[in-house]
Motif scaffolding. Sequence first.
Motif, PDB file in Angstrom:
ATOM      1  N   PHE A 129      29.988  36.784  36.713  1.00  0.00           N
ATOM      2  CA  PHE A 129      30.389  37.155  35.351  1.00  0.00           C
ATOM      3  C   PHE A 129      29.227  36.976  34.383  1.00  0.00           C
ATOM      4  CE2 PHE A 129      34.949  36.522  36.686  1.00  0.00           C
ATOM      5  CZ  PHE A 129      35.364  37.799  36.389  1.00  0.00           C
ATOM      6  N   SER A 187      42.859  35.933  52.286  1.00  0.00           N
ATOM      7  CA  SER A 187      42.109  34.828  52.884  1.00  0.00           C
ATOM      8  C   SER A 187      43.041  33.815  53.545  1.00  0.00           C
ATOM      9  CB  SER A 187      41.268  34.127  51.832  1.00  0.00           C
ATOM     10  OG  SER A 187      42.108  33.508  50.868  1.00  0.00           O
ATOM     11  N   ASN A 196      46.096  36.062  32.660  1.00  0.00           N
ATOM     12  CA  ASN A 196      45.308  34.879  32.394  1.00  0.00           C
ATOM     13  C   ASN A 196      44.588  34.964  31.050  1.00  0.00           C
ATOM     14  OD1 ASN A 196      44.983  32.487  33.579  1.00  0.00           O
ATOM     15  ND2 ASN A 196      43.547  33.128  35.147  1.00  0.00           N
ATOM     16  N   SER A 217      33.859  35.031  32.147  1.00  0.00           N
ATOM     17  CA  SER A 217      34.527  36.329  32.186  1.00  0.00           C
ATOM     18  C   SER A 217      34.908  36.782  30.786  1.00  0.00           C
ATOM     19  CB  SER A 217      35.758  36.262  33.083  1.00  0.00           C
ATOM     20  OG  SER A 217      36.767  35.455  32.496  1.00  0.00           O
ATOM     21  N   LYS A 276      49.821  34.213  50.311  1.00  0.00           N
ATOM     22  CA  LYS A 276      48.600  33.402  50.274  1.00  0.00           C
ATOM     23  C   LYS A 276      47.334  34.208  50.097  1.00  0.00           C
ATOM     24  CE  LYS A 276      50.843  30.029  53.264  1.00  0.00           C
ATOM     25  NZ  LYS A 276      50.680  28.838  54.087  1.00  0.00           N
ATOM     26  N   PHE A 334      37.192  39.187  41.433  1.00  0.00           N
ATOM     27  CA  PHE A 334      38.583  39.510  41.109  1.00  0.00           C
ATOM     28  C   PHE A 334      39.547  39.167  42.239  1.00  0.00           C
ATOM     29  CE2 PHE A 334      36.537  42.517  38.069  1.00  0.00           C
ATOM     30  CZ  PHE A 334      37.009  41.888  36.922  1.00  0.00           C
ATOM     31  N   GLN A 335      39.091  38.346  43.166  1.00  0.00           N
ATOM     32  CA  GLN A 335      39.949  37.940  44.276  1.00  0.00           C
ATOM     33  C   GLN A 335      40.665  36.659  43.892  1.00  0.00           C
ATOM     34  OE1 GLN A 335      40.123  39.432  47.436  1.00  0.00           O
ATOM     35  NE2 GLN A 335      38.150  40.367  47.832  1.00  0.00           N
ATOM     36  N   ARG A 336      41.879  36.823  43.441  1.00  0.00           N
ATOM     37  CA  ARG A 336      42.611  35.687  42.909  1.00  0.00           C
ATOM     38  C   ARG A 336      42.815  34.579  43.937  1.00  0.00           C
ATOM     39  NH1 ARG A 336      46.861  37.616  42.265  1.00  0.00           N
ATOM     40  NH2 ARG A 336      48.842  36.579  41.936  1.00  0.00           N
ATOM     41  N   ASP A 337      42.928  34.950  45.196  1.00  0.00           N
ATOM     42  CA  ASP A 337      43.201  33.943  46.220  1.00  0.00           C
ATOM     43  C   ASP A 337      41.947  33.173  46.626  1.00  0.00           C
ATOM     44  OD1 ASP A 337      42.357  36.472  47.159  1.00  0.00           O
ATOM     45  OD2 ASP A 337      42.813  35.858  49.207  1.00  0.00           O
ATOM     46  N   LEU A 338      40.786  33.664  46.249  1.00  0.00           N
ATOM     47  CA  LEU A 338      39.549  32.997  46.666  1.00  0.00           C
ATOM     48  C   LEU A 338      38.993  32.053  45.615  1.00  0.00           C
ATOM     49  CD1 LEU A 338      37.574  35.849  48.474  1.00  0.00           C
ATOM     50  CD2 LEU A 338      38.925  33.994  49.465  1.00  0.00           C
ATOM     51  N   GLN A 382      41.479  29.955  39.407  1.00  0.00           N
ATOM     52  CA  GLN A 382      41.706  30.672  38.147  1.00  0.00           C
ATOM     53  C   GLN A 382      41.532  29.774  36.925  1.00  0.00           C
ATOM     54  OE1 GLN A 382      41.544  33.771  39.704  1.00  0.00           O
ATOM     55  NE2 GLN A 382      42.695  34.318  37.893  1.00  0.00           N
ATOM     56  N   GLN A 390      35.656  48.978  37.232  1.00  0.00           N
ATOM     57  CA  GLN A 390      35.956  48.179  38.414  1.00  0.00           C
ATOM     58  C   GLN A 390      36.594  49.048  39.501  1.00  0.00           C
ATOM     59  OE1 GLN A 390      34.926  45.201  39.110  1.00  0.00           O
ATOM     60  NE2 GLN A 390      35.910  45.262  41.113  1.00  0.00           N
TER      61      GLN A 390
END
Lengths: 216, 216
Positions: free
Chosen positions: A79, B42, B186, A139, B39, A123-127, A130, A175
């Motif tokens: 970012f 990942s 967010n 950001s 999940k 933008f990978q929320r699971d990685l 937040q 994006q």
Amino acid sequence: MAETTSSETIDSTTSAKPYHHGDLPAALRAATAQLVSEKGASGFSLREVARRAGVSHAAPAHHFGDARGLLTSLAAEGFEQLSDALDATVDAGPRDAASRLNRCGKAYVRTALRYPGHFAVIFQRDLIDQSDEACLTASLTAYGHLQNTIEVVRDELNPELDVSTAATLCWAGMQGLVTLAPKLDNVSEETNTKYHSLDDLVEAFTDMFLNGVRAR
Amino acid sequence: MAETTSSETIDSTTSAKPYHHGDLPAALRAATAQLVSEKGASGFSLREVARRAGVSHAAPAHHFGDARGLLTSLAAEGFEQLSDALDATVDAGPRDAASRLNRCGKAYVRTALRYPGHFAVIFQRDLIDQSDEACLTASLTAYGHLQNTIEVVRDELNPELDVSTAATLCWAGMQGLVTLAPKLDNVSEETNTKYHSLDDLVEAFTDMFLNGVRAR
DNA sequence: AGATGACACTTGCCACTGTCAAGACATAAG
DNA sequence: CTTATGTCTTGACAGTGGCAAGTGTCATCT
């Protein structure tokens, strides 16, 4: 505001040089960016990163807690790079709305292509975490730069323009193009349609966008 | 063309019911979609999927080869669901370009929200096999539906319109919005800007798009 | 009916992974 | 020199993907 790259760690005034490694956190981010750009986010491995940085497998945990912490830090850096790139477009040419927006778009995709490891993650929320302060503010800063440009568009083309909506659409468009880009190469081959360079698509998008928001 | 969901496997004419499990491949896809939606990509694990489907850890390999094979199959299913959703919009209201494009956009984001597991995977180049026939043709079919709608736009609003470019921009916009959506929630909290629903953003996008491509 | 073979899965194994706990080691402060 | 702090290493554990080999089940042929 993104001077955490490994090349700038020699600065003796600000960076109180750590004990053993020159600047392990930065080196780990660099190794992660490299690894992710090679094998994708799914090919990422904390141990492989440690190996490439020449440290033991548990060293990253000391600085970043866990894998998510490291990837979050990488996202924040991404970012910041985007932020810097967008900021640099302001004075890089004509000040009119069309030129500025166009430069913003080009800067976005160029940054994404230049730092694929970072953009594979942001933008990978699971990685990523937040709630991480650094990542969140970075950001928001980047978004702010885009918003400034859209305000110019509003002032010049349509005083009624809802800036926050327009900025979101613009970001989404960029994006989206970055996300679709690899797929497009594939599809072009398959359907024998002419290949569109990413820059051309950005230009087409900004043209459409400017026409679309213009007061009539 | 997406009748591979677990609920439709009772059809006695087409589905030659396999030996032990009713339809393990479909069950594995369903379990995968569920797990990924919970999940993220990942958090996916071949063994956890097998566990949820009530089979041994190596059972998936027999049908899909490896993890990538399973995720590729899921991606193909996702494209089929998208394809069906887009196709269904054609006769679901007024035939004019604006209405049709609007329905397409809404259908896109609605499908993405309805099948988050599938959409978390479809554009991840590192997770799926790009050369897979089923996945590739499914994506091309979906793209074709979108292209048809853009052709209506061309016929109605601008005969000069480059359909393939416009369709790409449109797809990029939708996918970008879907990608950004979680982040937007967010950011809205953080900046106290008003919350934009995804549907509103889609509407704003299609409006801008139509204005933007209109001949002047 | 019994044998044959193809298919659908299971079991066991290996190298690898992330995370945790404990130890080693270098530097800074006293 | 001693102590303390922060940096990194070592070792262990459960979980993972993929492979090889085994087991069970059904369809078909003679």
